[in-house]
Design an enzyme around this catalytic site. Structure first.
Site, PDB file in Angstrom:
ATOM      1  N   GLU A 247     -35.456   9.978 -46.421  1.00  0.00           N
ATOM      2  CA  GLU A 247     -36.963  11.112 -46.480  1.00  0.00           C
ATOM      3  C   GLU A 247     -37.796  11.088 -45.128  1.00  0.00           C
ATOM      4  OE1 GLU A 247     -41.380  10.104 -47.854  1.00  0.00           O
ATOM      5  OE2 GLU A 247     -39.979   9.063 -49.020  1.00  0.00           O
TER       6      GLU A 247
ATOM      7  N   SER B  77     -43.197  13.826 -47.038  1.00  0.00           N
ATOM      8  CA  SER B  77     -43.929  14.217 -48.199  1.00  0.00           C
ATOM      9  C   SER B  77     -44.972  15.239 -48.336  1.00  0.00           C
ATOM     10  CB  SER B  77     -44.455  13.153 -49.124  1.00  0.00           C
ATOM     11  OG  SER B  77     -43.434  12.160 -49.452  1.00  0.00           O
TER      12      SER B  77
ATOM     13  N   ARG C 212     -36.754   8.565 -38.873  1.00  0.00           N
ATOM     14  CA  ARG C 212     -35.554   8.904 -39.784  1.00  0.00           C
ATOM     15  C   ARG C 212     -35.016  10.254 -39.222  1.00  0.00           C
ATOM     16  NH1 ARG C 212     -38.002   7.240 -45.581  1.00  0.00           N
ATOM     17  NH2 ARG C 212     -38.237   4.778 -45.086  1.00  0.00           N
TER      18      ARG C 212
ATOM     19  N   ARG D 222     -36.746   2.059 -41.937  1.00  0.00           N
ATOM     20  CA  ARG D 222     -38.200   1.465 -42.340  1.00  0.00           C
ATOM     21  C   ARG D 222     -38.787   0.640 -41.306  1.00  0.00           C
ATOM     22  NH1 ARG D 222     -38.526   0.042 -48.369  1.00  0.00           N
ATOM     23  NH2 ARG D 222     -37.583   2.148 -48.427  1.00  0.00           N
TER      24      ARG D 222
ATOM     25  N   ARG E 142     -47.808   0.197 -41.455  1.00  0.00           N
ATOM     26  CA  ARG E 142     -47.593  -0.003 -42.973  1.00  0.00           C
ATOM     27  C   ARG E 142     -46.941  -1.546 -43.205  1.00  0.00           C
ATOM     28  NH1 ARG E 142     -45.523   5.787 -45.381  1.00  0.00           N
ATOM     29  NH2 ARG E 142     -47.190   6.970 -44.433  1.00  0.00           N
TER      30      ARG E 142
END
Length: 423
Positions: free
Chosen positions: A347, A350, A389, A275, A260
């Site tokens: 996070e 999802s 994470r 990140r 990403r």
């Protein structure tokens, strides 16, 4: 992609629903394109019918006669007019389809309405109390961590956000991934080993295109994209197929690196493992009958949540509001873990329900019984789990203040040791 009949028949309802999300939607232009498309299709059909009738008339005429020669000239003119109308219809259909791809999915009626992440709603918490970790140390500041998590050499070799894991930390990442895969397989998800590059059709099918085109790494000259998540190749596994109802639900899991461009390079929120441009993740994906989609969403959420329970990490479940929801999402839950050193939630998953939005783009359908009209499936996916994470939380929450990180029992068994010694 949304149901064209719904767009055409209930535009005001659709306009109100789309206004709840953060994506601009030009519904008026889309409806104009739809009217132009249908008119051009009717015109092409009318001209083809005239051509067919003239062909029948010509067949009844004597070859070589003056009437026959006149009809031949007329047929040439009709053929040119048919080709012109068909080209116009194709252009109108292409413009309409491209405009449809710009429309996001509509949110679930019970999804909280909001403008951004501050309006997300906490549903529940689980695991230990976040205040039960007395030693507060950020993972990339732990003693000797630079020898296990080498960000500097990653920058030299590739750039920011591409770390090297070394020695026991590299092994812990591998053990985490294997454990995620085994646990998901135990819950009925068949494992896939998926491609890391996809074509534009695959990215378009899952909603990455056109919404996230600038966030994906591309391969110039080959029109390929490095995957931002295993969701993209795995969802497209059944692209263009009609599946028998007896095979449903279908459930797959896959481990891939994810790439990403969206990762930043500043601030505490993007430090260390928070990140990255490249990271490992295990994804779970489901294909369901439409009437089973909502129940499957809750089950998929539990499948990801139980992994955090077994790891003994403090976590919370958030329902994502309409303004923070993704482009193809109908309903979305996020799982966040507590990182004691940073004193914040991170996070790690999802879990999303897309209704038939992706299935329409990918043309994935099923038949309820042999000979029945094909229907679009509902697709769902979730991270189970994203490694970096989770790893950051394990390091920060497990640090004993004396040069080692305590490991959860499920990982200690696989590692053959109860702690991860720091150099």
């Amino acid at each position: 992609m949304l149901d064209p009949h719904w767009i055409r028949e209930k535009p005001e309802v659709l306009r109100a629903e789309l206004a709840k999300k953060k994506f601009g939607s030009d519904l008026g232009t889309l409806l104009e394109l739809d009217a132009r498309r249908r008119e051009s299709i009717r015109e092409a059909e009318t001209r083809r019918a005239g051509q067919k009738a003239a062909n029948v008339e010509m067949a009844a005429l004597e070859k070589g006669s003056e009437a026959f020669r006149a009809k031949v000239a007329e047929m040439k003119e009709l053929s040119a007019r048919v080709k012109e109308a068909e080209a116009t219809a194709r252009d109108a259909d292409r413009a309409w389809e491209e405009a449809c791809l710009e429309l996001p999915n509509v949110p679930h009626p019970e999804a909280p309405v909001g403008r951004g992440e501050e309006d997300n709603v906490e549903i529940r918490r689980g695991g230990p109390d976040p205040g039960s970790f007395p030693v507060a140390a950020i993972h990339d500041e732990l003693p000797g961590m630079g020898r296990l998590l080498d960000m500097e050499r990653g920058v030299r070799v590739t750039g920011g956000g591409f770390p090297f894991y070394r020695g026991p930390l590299a092994r812990l990442v591998r053990v985490l991934v294997d454990w995620f895969l085994d646990e998901n397989a135990r819950r009925g998800y068949e494992e896939l080993l998926a491609p890391l590059l996809v074509n534009a059709d695959s990215a378009r099918a899952t909603g990455q295109l056109p919404d996230k085109e600038g966030q994906m790494y591309t391969v110039p000259g080959d029109e390929l994209y490095l995957i931002p998540t295993a969701e993209v190749p795995v969802t497209n596994f059944y692209r263009g197929e009609i599946l028998p109802a007896a095979e449903l639900p279908l459930k797959h899991c896959a481990h891939t690196p994810c790439f990403r461009r969206e990762a930043g390079s500043w601030g505490a929120h993007v430090r260390g493992l928070n990140r990255l441009h490249q990271f490992d993740k295990v994804e779970i994906v489901r294909w369901e009958r439409p009437e089973d989609g909502e129940a499957a969403h809750q089950e998929l959420l539990r499948d990801a949540e139980v992994l955090l329970q077994e790891l003994g990490l403090p976590y919370r479940v958030l329902e994502i509001c309409t303004g923070d929801m993704g482009f193809p999402h109908h309903r979305q839950y996020d799982l966040e873990v507590w990182a004691a050193g940073q004193g914040r939630w991170l996070e790690v998953s999802s879990c999303s329900h897309f209704t038939d939005f992706q299935a329409r783009r990918a043309n994935i359908r099923f038949r309820r019984e042999p000979g029945a009209k094909p229907e679009y499936l509902h697709t769902l996916n979730g991270s189970a789990l994203a490694v970096p994470r989770v790893l950051a939380a394990l390091l920060e929450n497990g640090y004993d203040g004396a040069g080692a990180v305590r490991l959860p029992a499920v990982l200690a068994d696989r590692m053959g040791q109860e702690t991860l010694p720091l150099p």
